[in-house]
Design a protein around this motif. Structure first.
Motif, PDB file in Angstrom:
ATOM      1  N   LEU A  68       7.939  -3.692  56.419  1.00  0.00           N
ATOM      2  CA  LEU A  68       7.874  -2.245  56.635  1.00  0.00           C
ATOM      3  C   LEU A  68       9.256  -1.676  56.895  1.00  0.00           C
ATOM      4  CD1 LEU A  68       4.810  -2.082  59.076  1.00  0.00           C
ATOM      5  CD2 LEU A  68       4.796  -1.949  56.578  1.00  0.00           C
ATOM      6  N   LYS A  69       9.532  -0.499  56.335  1.00  0.00           N
ATOM      7  CA  LYS A  69      10.724   0.229  56.736  1.00  0.00           C
ATOM      8  C   LYS A  69      10.518   0.763  58.156  1.00  0.00           C
ATOM      9  CE  LYS A  69      13.017  -0.201  52.881  1.00  0.00           C
ATOM     10  NZ  LYS A  69      13.356   0.956  52.030  1.00  0.00           N
ATOM     11  N   SER A  70      11.612   0.967  58.860  1.00  0.00           N
ATOM     12  CA  SER A  70      11.525   1.448  60.240  1.00  0.00           C
ATOM     13  C   SER A  70      10.796   2.779  60.298  1.00  0.00           C
ATOM     14  CB  SER A  70      12.927   1.598  60.836  1.00  0.00           C
ATOM     15  OG  SER A  70      13.566   0.347  60.939  1.00  0.00           O
ATOM     16  N   ARG A  71       9.892   2.925  61.265  1.00  0.00           N
ATOM     17  CA  ARG A  71       9.174   4.173  61.488  1.00  0.00           C
ATOM     18  C   ARG A  71      10.024   5.041  62.415  1.00  0.00           C
ATOM     19  NH1 ARG A  71       6.974   2.240  57.260  1.00  0.00           N
ATOM     20  NH2 ARG A  71       4.855   1.377  57.427  1.00  0.00           N
ATOM     21  N   LEU A  72      10.453   6.187  61.913  1.00  0.00           N
ATOM     22  CA  LEU A  72      11.434   7.018  62.607  1.00  0.00           C
ATOM     23  C   LEU A  72      10.807   8.318  63.087  1.00  0.00           C
ATOM     24  CD1 LEU A  72      14.391   6.677  60.065  1.00  0.00           C
ATOM     25  CD2 LEU A  72      13.864   5.198  62.010  1.00  0.00           C
ATOM     26  N   THR A  73      11.345   8.847  64.169  1.00  0.00           N
ATOM     27  CA  THR A  73      10.931  10.181  64.605  1.00  0.00           C
ATOM     28  C   THR A  73      11.405  11.220  63.602  1.00  0.00           C
ATOM     29  OG1 THR A  73      12.935  10.293  65.977  1.00  0.00           O
ATOM     30  CG2 THR A  73      10.892   9.605  67.057  1.00  0.00           C
ATOM     31  N   ASP A  74      10.629  12.302  63.468  1.00  0.00           N
ATOM     32  CA  ASP A  74      10.949  13.331  62.485  1.00  0.00           C
ATOM     33  C   ASP A  74      11.931  14.350  63.052  1.00  0.00           C
ATOM     34  OD1 ASP A  74       9.481  15.021  64.163  1.00  0.00           O
ATOM     35  OD2 ASP A  74       7.713  15.046  62.867  1.00  0.00           O
ATOM     36  N   GLU A  75      12.083  15.448  62.352  1.00  0.00           N
ATOM     37  CA  GLU A  75      13.079  16.445  62.758  1.00  0.00           C
ATOM     38  C   GLU A  75      12.743  17.110  64.078  1.00  0.00           C
ATOM     39  OE1 GLU A  75      10.993  18.314  59.175  1.00  0.00           O
ATOM     40  OE2 GLU A  75      10.833  16.428  60.274  1.00  0.00           O
ATOM     41  N   PHE A  76      11.516  16.944  64.560  1.00  0.00           N
ATOM     42  CA  PHE A  76      11.125  17.475  65.869  1.00  0.00           C
ATOM     43  C   PHE A  76      11.184  16.398  66.950  1.00  0.00           C
ATOM     44  CE2 PHE A  76       8.891  19.906  62.580  1.00  0.00           C
ATOM     45  CZ  PHE A  76       9.335  21.186  62.870  1.00  0.00           C
ATOM     46  N   GLY A  77      11.696  15.228  66.595  1.00  0.00           N
ATOM     47  CA  GLY A  77      11.703  14.117  67.536  1.00  0.00           C
ATOM     48  C   GLY A  77      10.344  13.480  67.699  1.00  0.00           C
ATOM     49  N   ARG A  78       9.412  13.820  66.837  1.00  0.00           N
ATOM     50  CA  ARG A  78       8.014  13.411  66.984  1.00  0.00           C
ATOM     51  C   ARG A  78       7.736  12.101  66.238  1.00  0.00           C
ATOM     52  NH1 ARG A  78       3.971  15.163  70.160  1.00  0.00           N
ATOM     53  NH2 ARG A  78       4.730  17.301  69.804  1.00  0.00           N
ATOM     54  N   TYR A  79       6.934  11.251  66.842  1.00  0.00           N
ATOM     55  CA  TYR A  79       6.344  10.114  66.145  1.00  0.00           C
ATOM     56  C   TYR A  79       4.830  10.227  66.244  1.00  0.00           C
ATOM     57  CZ  TYR A  79       5.179   7.963  70.647  1.00  0.00           C
ATOM     58  OH  TYR A  79       4.647   7.709  71.890  1.00  0.00           O
ATOM     59  N   ARG A  80       4.143   9.706  65.249  1.00  0.00           N
ATOM     60  CA  ARG A  80       2.680   9.678  65.243  1.00  0.00           C
ATOM     61  C   ARG A  80       2.237   8.324  64.706  1.00  0.00           C
ATOM     62  NH1 ARG A  80       3.742  14.985  63.667  1.00  0.00           N
ATOM     63  NH2 ARG A  80       2.728  16.573  64.965  1.00  0.00           N
ATOM     64  N   ARG A  81       1.340   7.668  65.424  1.00  0.00           N
ATOM     65  CA  ARG A  81       0.790   6.407  64.945  1.00  0.00           C
ATOM     66  C   ARG A  81      -0.724   6.414  65.100  1.00  0.00           C
ATOM     67  NH1 ARG A  81       4.341   2.099  63.963  1.00  0.00           N
ATOM     68  NH2 ARG A  81       2.469   1.123  63.112  1.00  0.00           N
ATOM     69  N   ILE A  82      -1.412   6.349  63.967  1.00  0.00           N
ATOM     70  CA  ILE A  82      -2.860   6.197  63.974  1.00  0.00           C
ATOM     71  C   ILE A  82      -3.170   4.738  64.331  1.00  0.00           C
ATOM     72  CG2 ILE A  82      -4.968   6.395  62.615  1.00  0.00           C
ATOM     73  CD1 ILE A  82      -3.565   9.068  63.042  1.00  0.00           C
ATOM     74  N   LEU A  83      -4.064   4.535  65.291  1.00  0.00           N
ATOM     75  CA  LEU A  83      -4.356   3.193  65.786  1.00  0.00           C
ATOM     76  C   LEU A  83      -5.844   3.056  66.074  1.00  0.00           C
ATOM     77  CD1 LEU A  83      -1.409   2.978  68.351  1.00  0.00           C
ATOM     78  CD2 LEU A  83      -1.540   1.693  66.218  1.00  0.00           C
ATOM     79  N   ASP A  84      -6.321   1.825  66.110  1.00  0.00           N
ATOM     80  CA  ASP A  84      -7.623   1.568  66.686  1.00  0.00           C
ATOM     81  C   ASP A  84      -7.508   1.660  68.201  1.00  0.00           C
ATOM     82  OD1 ASP A  84      -9.009   1.110  64.303  1.00  0.00           O
ATOM     83  OD2 ASP A  84      -8.371  -0.986  64.229  1.00  0.00           O
ATOM     84  N   ALA A  85      -8.626   1.868  68.864  1.00  0.00           N
ATOM     85  CA  ALA A  85      -8.611   1.879  70.323  1.00  0.00           C
ATOM     86  C   ALA A  85      -8.100   0.539  70.840  1.00  0.00           C
ATOM     87  CB  ALA A  85     -10.001   2.170  70.859  1.00  0.00           C
TER      88      ALA A  85
ATOM     89  N   GLN B 145      -5.161   7.647  68.486  1.00  0.00           N
ATOM     90  CA  GLN B 145      -3.796   7.643  67.987  1.00  0.00           C
ATOM     91  C   GLN B 145      -2.865   7.855  69.162  1.00  0.00           C
ATOM     92  OE1 GLN B 145      -1.906  11.278  66.162  1.00  0.00           O
ATOM     93  NE2 GLN B 145      -4.045  11.850  65.727  1.00  0.00           N
ATOM     94  N   VAL B 146      -1.613   7.475  68.965  1.00  0.00           N
ATOM     95  CA  VAL B 146      -0.575   7.701  69.971  1.00  0.00           C
ATOM     96  C   VAL B 146       0.507   8.530  69.317  1.00  0.00           C
ATOM     97  CG1 VAL B 146       1.164   6.631  71.458  1.00  0.00           C
ATOM     98  CG2 VAL B 146      -1.061   5.533  71.165  1.00  0.00           C
ATOM     99  N   ASN B 147       0.884   9.629  69.968  1.00  0.00           N
ATOM    100  CA  ASN B 147       2.041  10.367  69.475  1.00  0.00           C
ATOM    101  C   ASN B 147       2.816  10.940  70.643  1.00  0.00           C
ATOM    102  OD1 ASN B 147       1.433  13.175  70.059  1.00  0.00           O
ATOM    103  ND2 ASN B 147      -0.060  13.138  68.388  1.00  0.00           N
ATOM    104  N   GLY B 148       3.998  11.364  70.362  1.00  0.00           N
ATOM    105  CA  GLY B 148       4.847  11.919  71.399  1.00  0.00           C
ATOM    106  C   GLY B 148       6.200  12.275  70.838  1.00  0.00           C
ATOM    107  N   VAL B 149       7.080  12.691  71.727  1.00  0.00           N
ATOM    108  CA  VAL B 149       8.435  13.097  71.360  1.00  0.00           C
ATOM    109  C   VAL B 149       9.419  12.188  72.081  1.00  0.00           C
ATOM    110  CG1 VAL B 149      10.133  14.965  71.434  1.00  0.00           C
ATOM    111  CG2 VAL B 149       7.724  15.472  70.974  1.00  0.00           C
ATOM    112  N   VAL B 150      10.463  11.796  71.378  1.00  0.00           N
ATOM    113  CA  VAL B 150      11.541  10.999  71.972  1.00  0.00           C
ATOM    114  C   VAL B 150      12.676  11.943  72.342  1.00  0.00           C
ATOM    115  CG1 VAL B 150      13.177   9.115  71.629  1.00  0.00           C
ATOM    116  CG2 VAL B 150      10.871   8.970  70.642  1.00  0.00           C
ATOM    117  N   TYR B 151      13.109  11.837  73.617  1.00  0.00           N
ATOM    118  CA  TYR B 151      14.146  12.715  74.145  1.00  0.00           C
ATOM    119  C   TYR B 151      15.373  11.916  74.580  1.00  0.00           C
ATOM    120  CZ  TYR B 151      10.453  16.281  74.715  1.00  0.00           C
ATOM    121  OH  TYR B 151       9.434  17.176  74.517  1.00  0.00           O
TER     122      TYR B 151
END
Length: 687
Positions: free
Chosen positions: A387-404, A358-364
């Motif tokens: 799909l509706k837009s995938r948005l960062t949450d209240e912590f600025g965090r996004y998470r995307r489960i992915l295949d390698a 998975q890929v996750n991180g914070v947008v600053y």
């Protein structure tokens, strides 16, 4: 204490045929309340009322289990729903058992459960349909499916009587909660629609009068919108036995059209379906694609929020088995929920094959280092306008489960320079990819309202970009707006004979333009629908034009099927701006079945064009297509086109009215301003 869920049983009403191992609504709520009172669970157990049932206003309770359970933390969130359909009660016992394991784990799983609680927010809803559950436990109808919305044999309105039939189907009252969600809701059953399958569960799949008409569906919807769940399971049971022991992932429609994340979702479903043994011991659960379109939770969850939700049909046609088989089913299905929780945090035990990609991180904000809520994070390889837009949450965090694999992130936010980033997800662990967006410079957009009198005139319009629309109002003379650099469309709909004004503006410096507020030449094109030059099943009536007579346009075997209609030529000699104003609504397959409106000259050259796909089937909306000429026009015509590929069908295109306006406009150009300006109205586009 660890057996607390198994020992609370109350005598059943006379005539009840259910095993006393099953928990009634009262028992469930008493249990959850008692757990909420335990001091040893302070900080680990949070009980919440997320909504109320439709008919009897029964609270719908949800539990959050986590460290610091009373707080919202920057952690992945998962959701397990035990029961949506009234008679499918095995899932309730599965979810209650998971609550028990998380709160009071045996020594053999103690460390594992603590790791999950410390790194996840785990939400559990034992019953999302307490009204229906009461019907089953009261012995009125152990095959009852819906909630208890009061309806009448004479129509979808209340009559003050609980209209049910103790046999399968034929229950007049109630709405199928798994048909009441907004995505593809139109395809669900209408009121008192019979079931034509061999199982003949008539009236059991009624979708309700509108999407989210039921309080139970609203409760689950709002919980989802507030929590950015990564994974979810909703437990069902197949009373016909035709769908038993299956895991349904999101859609593969007509066996050709896949949801954008389908390969990844299916591989995960394959993994955890393989962890659940079938009741007869001959194999494991089967992972399958979902092909239906009728307002189900799991498709809405994925499309609307990005949550990967699975519909799991546990058990067999023996829908409400005895206590021995209840325990056996719990033991066999438990690994699936644990697997999804492990997958959400990338956890695996020693010797276990790692599948953590998975890929996750914070947008600053790069200028302030502040986290940014609401930034769009798009994985280009798993994208689509459905799909509706995938948005960062209240912590600025996004998470995307992915295949390698290697992926491209396209990240953007209002007032910032977009970024395109290549990142690699691998099975060995979570890839952390923080992103820093640079603010863009603000520029002045000056809108000059011109008209032929000395009067002060005020008109309404809006400025829109991909982050939203903002209503504006301008008056005679210059009106200055400070906006972040970017691409905008400025619209002043006008009416009553005044020609609408719409312009696309790329704001990379100070810009000014003039809105001409004058009477235009008006031609009502919708009065002559259907136009005589056409091909396809267009149908006109009551001044409305539709792409087809049937409720849905056709599916078929052809690769591409286009239909079109052209107006006659309209003489607009001496004008240089023409606008077609259209009131319409549409529902077509996203990205595949476009509707198109073009303005053509007498040689069939395209002067202006717009196309749309997707779902706008609410109220009629007003859109505009503009054509401009450096000299002047002579004659123009309008062409409508609809190009379905005939693999997935929807409600099509409905046009309410259409007008063509033309004028000679001396202010077509957009001017680049070099001097400083003082804004009258500061404004910021908000998503």
């Amino acid at each position: 204490m660890k057996y607390v869920l198994l020992i609370i049983c109350i005598g059943f009403i006379s005539g009840q045929v259910l095993d006393q191992r099953y928990h009634t609504t009262e028992e469930i709520y008493s249990l959850l309340d008692s757990l909420n009172q335990l001091e040893e669970l302070d900080g680990w157990f949070h009980l919440d009322t997320i909504g109320y049932s439709t008919q009897e206003n029964i609270p719908i309770l949800a539990v959050k289990i986590s460290d610091n359970a009373d707080l919202k933390e920057d952690e992945p969130r998962v959701l397990f729903v035990g029961q949506v359909h009234a008679e499918e009660i095995l899932g309730i016992e599965i979810v209650l058992d998971l609550i028990n394991n998380l709160l009071f784990p045996d020594a053999s799983i103690y460390t594992h459960m603590n790791i999950l609680k410390e790194n996840l927010e785990i939400w559990l809803v034992p019953t999302a349909n307490p009204e229906g559950l009461n019907v089953v436990h009261e012995g009125l109808d152990v095959s009852y499916r819906k909630n208890k919305r009061d309806l009448s044999p004479d129509g979808p309105f209340p009559n003050g009587i609980f209209d049910y039939d103790p046999s399968i189907g034929n229950d007049v009252d109630g709405v199928d909660l798994n048909r009441n969600f907004g995505f593809n809701w139109a395809f669900g059953d209408t009121f008192l629609e019979p079931d034509n399958s061999d199982y003949a569960s008539h009236y059991d799949y009624y979708k309700g009068e509108e999407p989210f008409s039921e309080g139970e569906a609203v409760a689950i919807r709002d919980l989802a919108l507030d929590n950015d769940f990564v994974f979810s399971i909703v437990w069902h049971s197949s009373r016909s036995g035709n769908l038993s022991e299956k895991v349904f992932t999101s859609w593969r429609w007509e066996e050709t059209k896949d949801s954008p994340d389908l390969s990844m979702m299916k591989s995960i479903a394959d993994d955890f379906a393989g962890l659940m043994d079938t009741e007869d011991g001959t194999g494991t659960y089967l992972s399958v694609y979902s092909g239906s379109r009728n307002g189900k939770l799991h498709d809405w969850f994925y499309r609307e929020t990005g949550c990967i939700q699975y519909l799991v049909e546990c058990g067999t046609a023996n829908l409400q088995p005895d206590s021995a088989l209840i325990e056996n089913t719990i033991d066999r299905t438990k690994p699936a929920m644990v697997y999804l929780m492990d997958r959400a945090i990338g956890y695996h035990t020693a010797g276990q094959e790692c599948n953590c990609s998975q890929v996750n991180g914070v947008v600053y904000d790069a200028s302030t280092n502040q986290t940014m809520e609401g930034a769009i994070v798009e994985v280009i390889e798993h994208s689509g306008s459905v799909l509706k837009s995938r948005l960062t949450d209240e912590f600025g965090r996004y998470r995307r489960i992915l295949d390698a694999g290697t992926y491209t992130l396209y990240v953007r936010a209002n007032g910032y320079t977009p970024q395109e980033i290549t990142t690699v997800a691998n099975n060995s662990g979570t890839t952390t990819q923080d992103i820093f967006l640079q603010p863009v410079e603000n520029y002045a957009l000056t809108l000059n309202l011109y008209h032929s009198t000395m009067d002060i005139v005020t008109i309404d319009g809006f400025i829109k970009d991909e982050f939203g629309d903002e209503e504006i109002q301008i008056t005679t003379g210059d009106n200055v707006f400070q906006l972040p650099g970017g691409d905008y469309t400025v619209v002043f709909p006008l009416d009553n004979g005044f020609i609408p004004w719409e312009k696309y503006i790329s704001l990379d410096g100070n810009v000014s333009c003039t809105i001409v507020y004058v009477d235009g030449n008006e031609h009502i094109l919708s009065e002559s629908w259907p136009w005589p030059d056409f091909e396809g099943p267009w149908i006109a009536g009551n001044v409305v034009l539709r792409s087809q007579e049937d409720p849905y346009y056709e599916n078929g075997d052809s690769v591409l099927s286009a239909q079109w209609m052209e107006s006659g030529l309209v003489d607009i000699s001496g004008t240089n701006r023409v606008v077609v104003a259209l009131n319409h609504k549409f529902e077509t397959e996203w990205d595949h079945d476009p509707i198109i409106l073009s303005i053509l000259d007498d040689n069939d050259n395209i002067l202006g064009m717009k196309s749309w796909t997707g779902e706008r089937w609410g109220d009629y909306e007003r859109n505009f297509v503009t054509a401009l000429s450096e000299s002047t026009f002579t004659q123009v015509k309008v062409r409508l086109e609809f190009m379905p590929d005939q693999t997935v069908n929807y409600q099509g295109w409905e046009l309410q009215d259409m007008k063509l306006y033309s004028i000679h406009d001396e202010y077509l150009d957009v001017a680049i301003s070099t001097g400083g300006v003082s804004p009258k109205i500061p404004m910021k586009i908000n998503g």
